[in-house]
Design an enzyme around this catalytic site. Structure first.
Site, short mmCIF file in Angstrom:
data_model
loop_
_atom_site.label_atom_id
_atom_site.label_comp_id
_atom_site.label_asym_id
_atom_site.label_seq_id
_atom_site.Cartn_x
_atom_site.Cartn_y
_atom_site.Cartn_z
N HIS A 245 0.84 -1.20 0.00
CA HIS A 245 0.00 0.00 0.00
C HIS A 245 0.87 1.24 0.00
O HIS A 245 2.06 1.19 0.32
CB HIS A 245 -0.91 0.02 1.23
N ASP A 247 0.74 5.05 1.88
CA ASP A 247 0.03 5.73 2.97
C ASP A 247 -0.78 6.90 2.42
O ASP A 247 -0.24 7.74 1.70
CB ASP A 247 1.01 6.24 4.01
N HIS A 301 4.77 0.00 -0.05
CA HIS A 301 5.53 -0.72 0.98
C HIS A 301 4.62 -1.73 1.68
O HIS A 301 3.40 -1.70 1.52
CB HIS A 301 6.18 0.25 1.98
N ARG A 311 6.72 -8.71 16.21
CA ARG A 311 7.30 -7.43 15.80
C ARG A 311 6.32 -6.32 16.15
O ARG A 311 5.11 -6.48 16.00
CB ARG A 311 7.58 -7.42 14.30
#
Length: 378
Positions: A245, A247, A301, A311
């Site tokens: 996607h 941002d 990204h 994570r």
């Protein structure tokens, strides 16, 4: 970045018509990693198409380190930013002046929240159409290609009234026992807002305009803070923590823990940005791409997961004040450079991404086409 957004063949309306997934036709799918990890295979809803599954042996992306500690480095910093943002829009900010103890506290409280039982986290459950709250994957919005993650998002406003938006959110949503959470993240968001204004000065210089132009534009802002938790996954080669996607916001300031997972699509292949506890990962969003008239790129990204370690990351999404009209400054326009995107406001774009479209590489162009065809008032 090498990718230029183009209009997809699938319409926003078609993309949003995915049926909601039910298990046994009665119970909705719930992302509860402590239970899902007891299964030998992950549910089909989390399995991504072969062409989008994570790759192995990802090279590291060469991103510049931007030192903002001294005015002596301003010209070099603006040059490096211009070079990065015309290609992929990512850079690392160091010597940023943000307290290490504040960053540590923010990570500690994030881990504390995600360690809570599911029922406790669901007290802040994200409501349909809203952009903040607790979300266990996107099971309430989509039925396929679900991300292997859970998030907590909340609003932040930097305005002349000095409102304590974040603190109010935590105490009002989760109760007074979360007041300290609210204080920590209020301070963290204020620090991120201040840091983003320094970055905006450099972005202005990088585009050849007055350094105060974008700083003034974002001095007051209605932004979003998001805490991300990517649990271990028994089959990480089949799924993604966050799908590819761009941002939709203006600027993202990300702090990662020590676990690798962020990948950026540059030069037609995925490349990794390794964790650095002393640096913030900064990237251009679609709204700033529109403000720069497409000169600076909002890059595709994603986040990957692994079998061994959870994570976590913290993302501050800088967004304009709700009534600000997003349009490029006249200094970067001329007769040979037509406008690429129509005027819009951040609430219009946010509504599009929350109610009409699943964010991807085409979001900004698809939104531009949408507001041309749908009557809106600015």
């Amino acid at each position: 970045m090498a990718i230029i957004c183009t209009t997809p063949t699938t319409s926003p309306a078609e993309k949003e018509q995915e049926p909601k997934q039910d298990l046994d036709q009665t119970l909705p799918l719930i992302f509860n990693p402590s239970l899902l990890n007891l299964q030998s295979q992950i549910p089909n809803q989390f399995i991504w198409p072969d062409k989008e599954k994570p790759s192995t042996d990802i090279p590291e992306l060469n991103v510049p380190f931007i030192d903002i500690s001294s005015q002596d480095t301003t010209l070099e910093a603006s040059r490096l930013i211009a070079e990065a943002c015309t290609k992929h829009g990512f850079f690392l900010v160091v010597n940023h002046g943000i307290s290490e103890s504040l960053i540590s506290d923010a990570h500690r409280y994030m881990e504390s929240f995600f360690d809570m039982p599911l029922a406790g986290k669901q007290r802040a459950e994200r409501k349909p159409g809203e952009s903040w709250g607790y979300a266990s994957s996107f099971t309430g919005r989509f039925s396929t290609k679900l991300p292997w993650k859970e998030t907590l998002s909340f609003p932040f406003s930097n305005d002349i009234s000095g409102s304590r938006t974040v603190q109010t959110y935590f105490s009002g949503t989760l109760g007074q026992e979360f007041d300290q959470f609210g204080k920590v993240y209020q301070d963290y968001c204020e620090a991120m807002s201040s840091l983003s204004l320094k970055i905006m000065e450099l972005l202005g210089l990088s585009l050849g305009i007055n350094k105060d132009y974008f700083r003034d534009f974002f001095e007051e802002n209605d932004s979003i803070m998001r805490l991300n938790h990517y649990p271990p996954c028994q089959t990480p080669d089949l799924t993604l923590g966050t799908g590819p996607h761009c941002d939709p916001s203006s600027l993202t300031i990300l702090h990662q823990d020590q676990v690798n997972g962020l990948q950026v699509f540059v030069d037609n292949h995925w490349q990794s940005i390794l964790p650095n506890p002393k640096a913030f990962v900064v990237n251009i969003g679609d709204t700033f791409m529109a403000l720069s008239n497409g000169i600076f790129k909002s890059c595709l990204h994603r986040a990957v997961v692994n079998r061994e370690s959870a994570r976590t990351s913290m993302a501050f999404f800088l967004c304009p004040k709700r009534d600000k009209v997003v349009k490029p400054p006249s200094e970067i326009l001329d007769k040979t450079t037509p406008r690429r995107y129509p005027d819009f406001t951040w609430p219009m774009f946010l509504e599009f991404t929350q109610k009409h479209y699943r964010a991807d590489v085409n979001t900004l162009d698809s939104f531009s086409n949408w507001i041309i065809t749908v009557p809106v008032q600015i």
